[in-house]
Motif scaffolding. Structure first.
Motif, PDB file in Angstrom:
ATOM      1  N   ARG A  51       0.622  -1.159   0.163  1.00  0.00           N
ATOM      2  CA  ARG A  51      -0.012  -0.107  -0.037  1.00  0.00           C
ATOM      3  C   ARG A  51       0.874   1.300  -0.008  1.00  0.00           C
ATOM      4  O   ARG A  51       0.191   2.579   0.111  1.00  0.00           O
ATOM      5  N   LEU A  52       2.186   1.057   0.079  1.00  0.00           N
ATOM      6  CA  LEU A  52       3.108   2.381  -0.040  1.00  0.00           C
ATOM      7  C   LEU A  52       3.003   2.905  -1.435  1.00  0.00           C
ATOM      8  O   LEU A  52       3.200   2.436  -2.474  1.00  0.00           O
ATOM      9  N   LYS A  53       2.902   4.263  -1.343  1.00  0.00           N
ATOM     10  CA  LYS A  53       2.740   4.912  -2.497  1.00  0.00           C
ATOM     11  C   LYS A  53       3.850   6.035  -2.750  1.00  0.00           C
ATOM     12  O   LYS A  53       4.392   6.535  -1.284  1.00  0.00           O
ATOM     13  N   PRO A  54       4.260   6.427  -3.769  1.00  0.00           N
ATOM     14  CA  PRO A  54       5.336   7.740  -3.759  1.00  0.00           C
ATOM     15  C   PRO A  54       4.856   8.899  -3.129  1.00  0.00           C
ATOM     16  O   PRO A  54       5.844   9.335  -2.478  1.00  0.00           O
ATOM     17  N   GLU A  55       3.601   9.086  -2.962  1.00  0.00           N
ATOM     18  CA  GLU A  55       3.201  10.470  -2.309  1.00  0.00           C
ATOM     19  C   GLU A  55       3.422  10.189  -0.642  1.00  0.00           C
ATOM     20  O   GLU A  55       3.842  11.335  -0.008  1.00  0.00           O
ATOM     21  N   HIS A  56       3.566   9.272  -0.177  1.00  0.00           N
ATOM     22  CA  HIS A  56       3.791   9.005   1.279  1.00  0.00           C
ATOM     23  C   HIS A  56       5.359   9.400   1.482  1.00  0.00           C
ATOM     24  O   HIS A  56       5.579   9.733   2.442  1.00  0.00           O
ATOM     25  N   CYS A  57       6.221   9.019   0.465  1.00  0.00           N
ATOM     26  CA  CYS A  57       7.564   9.417   0.767  1.00  0.00           C
ATOM     27  C   CYS A  57       7.764  10.941   0.744  1.00  0.00           C
ATOM     28  O   CYS A  57       8.709  11.409   1.310  1.00  0.00           O
ATOM     29  N   HIS A  58       7.043  11.710   0.287  1.00  0.00           N
ATOM     30  CA  HIS A  58       6.993  13.177   0.267  1.00  0.00           C
ATOM     31  C   HIS A  58       6.599  13.714   1.780  1.00  0.00           C
ATOM     32  O   HIS A  58       7.107  15.047   2.122  1.00  0.00           O
ATOM     33  N   LEU A  59       6.251  12.695   2.907  1.00  0.00           N
ATOM     34  CA  LEU A  59       5.897  13.328   4.045  1.00  0.00           C
ATOM     35  C   LEU A  59       7.114  13.632   4.855  1.00  0.00           C
ATOM     36  O   LEU A  59       7.187  14.034   5.900  1.00  0.00           O
ATOM     37  N   LEU A  60       8.287  12.912   4.434  1.00  0.00           N
ATOM     38  CA  LEU A  60       9.625  13.087   4.915  1.00  0.00           C
ATOM     39  C   LEU A  60       9.536  12.853   6.602  1.00  0.00           C
ATOM     40  O   LEU A  60       9.885  13.810   7.636  1.00  0.00           O
ATOM     41  N   PRO A  61       9.185  11.634   6.931  1.00  0.00           N
ATOM     42  CA  PRO A  61       9.139  11.041   8.448  1.00  0.00           C
ATOM     43  C   PRO A  61      10.626  11.347   9.070  1.00  0.00           C
ATOM     44  O   PRO A  61      11.505  11.289   8.525  1.00  0.00           O
ATOM     45  N   SER A  62      10.679  11.483  10.308  1.00  0.00           N
ATOM     46  CA  SER A  62      11.934  11.459  11.292  1.00  0.00           C
ATOM     47  C   SER A  62      12.612  10.252  11.004  1.00  0.00           C
ATOM     48  O   SER A  62      13.540  10.230  10.880  1.00  0.00           O
ATOM     49  N   LEU A  63      11.658   8.946  10.669  1.00  0.00           N
ATOM     50  CA  LEU A  63      12.299   7.722  10.864  1.00  0.00           C
ATOM     51  C   LEU A  63      11.464   6.742  10.085  1.00  0.00           C
ATOM     52  O   LEU A  63      10.412   6.815  10.333  1.00  0.00           O
ATOM     53  N   TRP A  64      11.776   5.895   9.104  1.00  0.00           N
ATOM     54  CA  TRP A  64      11.008   4.800   8.647  1.00  0.00           C
ATOM     55  C   TRP A  64      11.324   3.556   9.496  1.00  0.00           C
ATOM     56  O   TRP A  64      12.509   3.258   9.867  1.00  0.00           O
ATOM     57  N   LEU A  65      10.321   2.657  10.001  1.00  0.00           N
ATOM     58  CA  LEU A  65      10.242   1.644  10.492  1.00  0.00           C
ATOM     59  C   LEU A  65       9.939   0.388   9.508  1.00  0.00           C
ATOM     60  O   LEU A  65       8.614   0.439   9.147  1.00  0.00           O
TER      61      LEU A  65
END
Length: 400
Positions: free
Chosen positions: A41-55
């Motif tokens: 369910r991961l989409k490219p737009e999720h990556c634009h959120l720039l989280p502090s950390l991906w788990l």
């Protein structure tokens, strides 16, 4: 309630029970969980959120890594959560995970207290686990910290039989190699350096490799306690931001075995020791992979002892092959693997260094090696990298 300045996390996990536990644990600790989804369910737009950390706890890491990018801050190798029914074990898992996240980020969320207790929300998680368990059977997969459990092939009282094998071409005894600081064979390296790691090891090893230029005449052997099914992601993660090339079991030649080398150690390369297949070494950098055995479902003879792969065994075999050209650096990890082989390394005048306890996620492994009194230098991964370059440079000058 989340504070505006709480670190923001993005969780991608393929196991639904693990997703629930990760989100519950991180929210208990005051982290802001942006999303908690399956990898498909991961989409490219999720990556634009720039989280502090991906788990990340996914089956196909490469697809996710391609999408989030090589520069994204990420944590992999997350130990599978115990059932909240076991309150002490669950609380310990939450505390351990939060400590690792805090150490990675460098700061704690405002709501995190020093002692994490099992929150009332765990009852909700428990109920969700019961409902989901009817559909999905959880799998126990541990990437880092595989030393927390014994090998599935042995018990604490079992002895593992390692088949004898003929002496390899070009394989000299350790005593024959003492004093050979500048090998005159076909190798392009002066030293072989074992990187021994376990829980917290990947982060430490990456920090170390990022500071060592590939021009240094050294070849590395990485012994990382890890689930065999999760080894494939390590090279890509550890080689981000540096130029080190990784050799894995997939690099072995089909003709290799105990009579012919499957691979040769090279300067600028890191050999990732297979977790489920034993290897041995020759004095000229030959890597000999153990042959398949006629036993189902085990394809190869497991490493001796409880740890897969065995740091002790790799140190002993490397000491015999490389003598005083061997260096060993023990990084973060749980357990005592490596401490039984320090005498073997010292006997051939090899050197042993260790990561400082304060810079480790888990200091048990380097502390056990330090207790032997055979560690000649301690430092953070960055300081160890600088010391390695200085050490090899000084040895080269003394030889000239």
């Amino acid at each position: 309630m989340m504070h505006a300045d709480s670190p923001q996390l993005f969780i991608v996990a393929d196991n639904p029970l693990q997703r629930i536990a990760l989100a519950d644990a991180m929210m208990q600790c005051g982290f802001d969980v942006l999303h908690n989804i399956h990898s498909n369910r991961l989409k490219p737009e999720h990556c634009h959120l720039l989280p502090s950390l991906w788990l990340l706890d996914v089956e196909h890491d490469d697809n996710v890594l391609d999408m989030i990018g090589d520069d994204a801050p990420l944590m992999i190798g997350i130990t599978r959560a115990p059932s909240p029914v076991h309150q002490k074990a669950y609380a310990h898992w939450v505390k351990t995970l939060s400590d690792k996240v805090i150490k990675f980020l460098g700061n704690a969320p405002p709501l995190l207290t020093e002692v994490i207790e099992l929150a009332p929300e765990a009852e909700v998680v428990q109920q969700k686990n019961v409902e989901l368990s009817r559909e999905v059977e959880p799998q126990l997969v541990i990437m880092e910290g595989a030393e927390d459990r014994p090998s599935r092939h042995t018990t604490s009282h079992e002895q593992v039989h390692v088949p004898s094998h003929p002496k390899k071409q070009g394989h000299v005894h350790a005593t024959d190699a003492i004093g050979e600081l500048n090998h005159t064979g076909s190798t392009d390296w002066q030293y072989v350096c074992i990187l021994a790691a376990s829980m917290g090891g990947p982060e430490a090893v990456k920090r170390f490799l990022d500071r060592v230029p590939v021009s240094v005449p050294v070849t590395f052997i990485l012994v990382q306690h890890i689930d065999p099914n999760m080894q494939s992601v390590l090279p890509r993660v550890l080689s981000r931001h540096n130029s080190w090339q990784f050799d894995t079991e997939q690099s072995f030649t089909e003709q290799g075995g105990l009579l012919q080398p499957s691979l040769f150690l090279k300067s600028g390369h890191v050999l990732l020791v297979p977790a489920a297949r034993q290897i041995d070494f020759g004095a000229n950098g030959e890597v000999f992979a153990f042959d398949e055995i006629e036993s189902d479902p085990v394809k190869y003879e497991p490493w001796p002892g409880h740890y897969q792969p065995s740091i002790n065994e790799v140190m002993r075999r490397a000491a015999e092959a490389f003598g005083s050209r061997l260096m060993t650096i023990v990084f973060s990890g749980m357990g005592d693997d490596g401490s039984d082989a320090v005498d073997d390394v010292q006997r051939v005048h090899g050197v042993i260094w260790a990561q400082t306890a304060s810079s480790c996620v888990c200091a048990s492994q380097p502390d056990h090696v330090r207790a032997s009194g055979k560690v000649s230098f301690n430092g953070t991964p960055e300081i160890l990298a600088e010391h390695l370059q200085q050490f090899i440079s000084e040895q080269s000058i003394s030889i000239d």
